[in-house]
Motif scaffolding. Structure first.
Motif, PDB file in Angstrom:
ATOM      1  N   LEU A  42      -1.340 -16.337  29.392  1.00  9.25           N
ATOM      2  CA  LEU A  42      -0.167 -17.177  29.669  1.00  9.25           C
ATOM      3  C   LEU A  42      -0.561 -18.652  29.622  1.00  9.25           C
ATOM      4  CD1 LEU A  42       1.584 -15.175  32.548  1.00  9.25           C
ATOM      5  CD2 LEU A  42       2.011 -15.071  30.093  1.00  9.25           C
ATOM      6  N   ARG A  43      -1.735 -18.952  30.153  1.00  3.35           N
ATOM      7  CA  ARG A  43      -2.243 -20.331  30.114  1.00  3.35           C
ATOM      8  C   ARG A  43      -2.452 -20.817  28.677  1.00  3.35           C
ATOM      9  NH1 ARG A  43      -1.854 -24.912  32.701  1.00  3.35           N
ATOM     10  NH2 ARG A  43      -2.719 -24.856  34.764  1.00  3.35           N
ATOM     11  N   GLU A  44      -3.026 -19.942  27.871  1.00  2.00           N
ATOM     12  CA  GLU A  44      -3.260 -20.290  26.467  1.00  2.00           C
ATOM     13  C   GLU A  44      -1.949 -20.583  25.753  1.00  2.00           C
ATOM     14  OE1 GLU A  44      -7.111 -17.444  26.167  1.00  2.00           O
ATOM     15  OE2 GLU A  44      -5.602 -17.161  24.588  1.00  2.00           O
ATOM     16  N   ILE A  45      -0.958 -19.762  26.043  1.00  2.00           N
ATOM     17  CA  ILE A  45       0.357 -19.943  25.413  1.00  2.00           C
ATOM     18  C   ILE A  45       0.975 -21.261  25.878  1.00  2.00           C
ATOM     19  CG2 ILE A  45       2.725 -19.022  25.393  1.00  2.00           C
ATOM     20  CD1 ILE A  45       1.267 -16.189  25.552  1.00  2.00           C
ATOM     21  N   ASN A  46       0.819 -21.551  27.163  1.00  2.00           N
ATOM     22  CA  ASN A  46       1.296 -22.822  27.729  1.00  2.00           C
ATOM     23  C   ASN A  46       0.682 -24.007  26.987  1.00  2.00           C
ATOM     24  OD1 ASN A  46       0.039 -24.802  30.254  1.00  2.00           O
ATOM     25  ND2 ASN A  46       2.251 -24.757  29.955  1.00  2.00           N
ATOM     26  N   GLU A  47      -0.618 -23.914  26.711  1.00  2.00           N
ATOM     27  CA  GLU A  47      -1.298 -25.024  26.040  1.00  2.00           C
ATOM     28  C   GLU A  47      -0.958 -25.087  24.549  1.00  2.00           C
ATOM     29  OE1 GLU A  47      -5.314 -24.458  27.457  1.00  2.00           O
ATOM     30  OE2 GLU A  47      -4.584 -24.996  29.455  1.00  2.00           O
ATOM     31  N   ARG A  48      -0.871 -23.932  23.939  1.00  2.00           N
ATOM     32  CA  ARG A  48      -0.636 -23.872  22.498  1.00  2.00           C
ATOM     33  C   ARG A  48       0.785 -24.261  22.100  1.00  2.00           C
ATOM     34  NH1 ARG A  48      -3.200 -19.245  18.904  1.00  2.00           N
ATOM     35  NH2 ARG A  48      -1.971 -19.399  17.006  1.00  2.00           N
TER      36      ARG A  48
END
Ligand SMILES: Nc1ncnc2c1ncn2[C@@H]1O[C@H](COP(=O)(O)OP(=O)(O)O)[C@@H](O)[C@H]1O
Ligand SMILES: [Mg+2]
Length: 232
Positions: free
Chosen positions: A189-195
Motif C-alpha cells: 500500500l505504501r509503494e502504491i501511495n508513492e508510485r
C-alpha cells in the motif's frame, strides 16, 4: 497540498426515527491532504467504520458536509454519487468480496466494466501492471476461489486501483491475514501511495502498522481523540 477530503461538523445518529436513537459520530471535523497516507485507529465500536462509510459516501451523515475533491457531496444525486465513487475512490475491505468464479484478472477489471466503457488495450495493460505490482502475475488467470487469503486480498488491492482513484479507503484490510502477509500488504500500500500519489485512509487495529502512516487519527466515542502527524 490541498485537501482531497473535508468533513465538516459531521453527526451520525442511527435509528433516528426509532424509540432508541444512538448517536455515534459527534460534530466531527477532519481534513485529509492529497497524496497523504493516513491511519485511523480506535477501539471496536468507536465509530471508525461509520466514519469511513460517510467519508466514502456509502452512507449519509445525519448532519454535516462531506467534500470530496472540493465537491460538496451533500447536494449530489444517487447517480452522481456512484459516479464520483467509482471514478475517485477505491475501497478495500477486510472481506474482499471478490467474485469467486472469476479469475484474478477479471476481478481486477470489474470496477472498470461497471463504467460500461470499452476495455481498451490501455486498461488491459493497467490491469496486468497492477497484478504485477501486487505480485500475482503467475496466477492472474486462476479463479479467485482457488487463491489463498493473502492472494485474494492482493487481488482486491489491484482491483481498488484499476480506475486510478485519487483516494483509497480501507477498513481493516489485513484483519484476517497473518502477520507476515499483513506486513507485505502494508508495504504494498505504501509503494502504491508513492508510485501513484494515491491518498490512503486506512482503519487498522494494529498499532505497529498505524505507526508507519504519516498521520494517525484516533477515534474515541465518535470524536477525534488524537491526531498525530509523523513528518511534520
Ligand atoms: N447500521 C447500524 N445501526 C445501528 N447502529 C449501528 C449501525 N452500524 C454501527 N452501529 C453502531 O455504531 C457504533 C459504531 O460502530 P462502527 O462504526 O462499526 O465502529 P468501529 O468500526 O469503530 O468498530 C457501534 O456502537 C455500533 O453498534
Ligand atoms: Mg469497524
Amino acid at each position: 497540498m490541498p485537501n482531497i477530503v473535508e468533513l465538516r461538523n459531521i453527526n451520525k445518529i442511527y435509528g433516528e426515527k426509532t424509540p432508541n436513537p444512538t448517536q455515534v459520530i459527534f460534530d466531527l471535523n477532519l481534513n485529509i491532504e492529497e497524496h497523504s497516507f493516513n491511519s485511523i485507529i480506535g477501539q471496536s465500536g468507536s465509530g471508525k467504520s461509520t466514519l469511513l462509510n460517510i467519508l466514502g459516501t456509502l452512507d449519509k451523515a445525519t448532519s454535516g458536509e462531506v467534500y470530496i475533491n472540493q465537491k460538496n457531496t451533500q447536494k449530489m444525486t444517487k447517480n452522481e454519487l456512484s459516479t464520483l465513487r467509482n471514478e475517485t475512490i477505491g475501497f478495500i475491505f477486510q472481506f474482499h468480496y471478490l467474485l469467486p468464479e472469476y479469475t484474478a484478472l477479471e476481478n481486477v477489471l470489474m470496477p472498470y466494466r461497471i463504467t460500461k466503457k470499452p476495455i481498451t488495450k490501455e486498461i488491459m495493460d493497467r490491469a496486468h501492471e497492477l497484478l504485477e505490482i501486487v505480485g500475482l502475475t503467475k496466477v492472474k488467470n486462476n479463479l479467485a476461489i482457488n487463491m489463498s487469503g493473502g492472494q485474494q486480498q492482493r487481488v482486491a488491492i489491484a482491483r481498488s486501483l484499476i480506475n486510478n482513484p485519487k483516494i483509497i479507503l480501507a477498513d481493516e484490510p489485513t484483519g484476517n491475514l497473518d502477520s507476515d502477509t499483513t506486513e507485505q500488504v502494508y508495504k504494498l500500500l505504501r509503494e502504491i501511495n508513492e508510485r501513484y500519489q494515491t491518498t490512503f485512509i486506512i482503519i487498522t487495529h494494529d498499532r505497529h502498522i498505524a505507526e508507519k502512516a504519516d498521520r494517525i487519527i484516533e477515534i474515541k466515542d465518535g470524536r477525534i481523540n488524537l491526531d498525530i502527524y509523523k513528518n511534520a
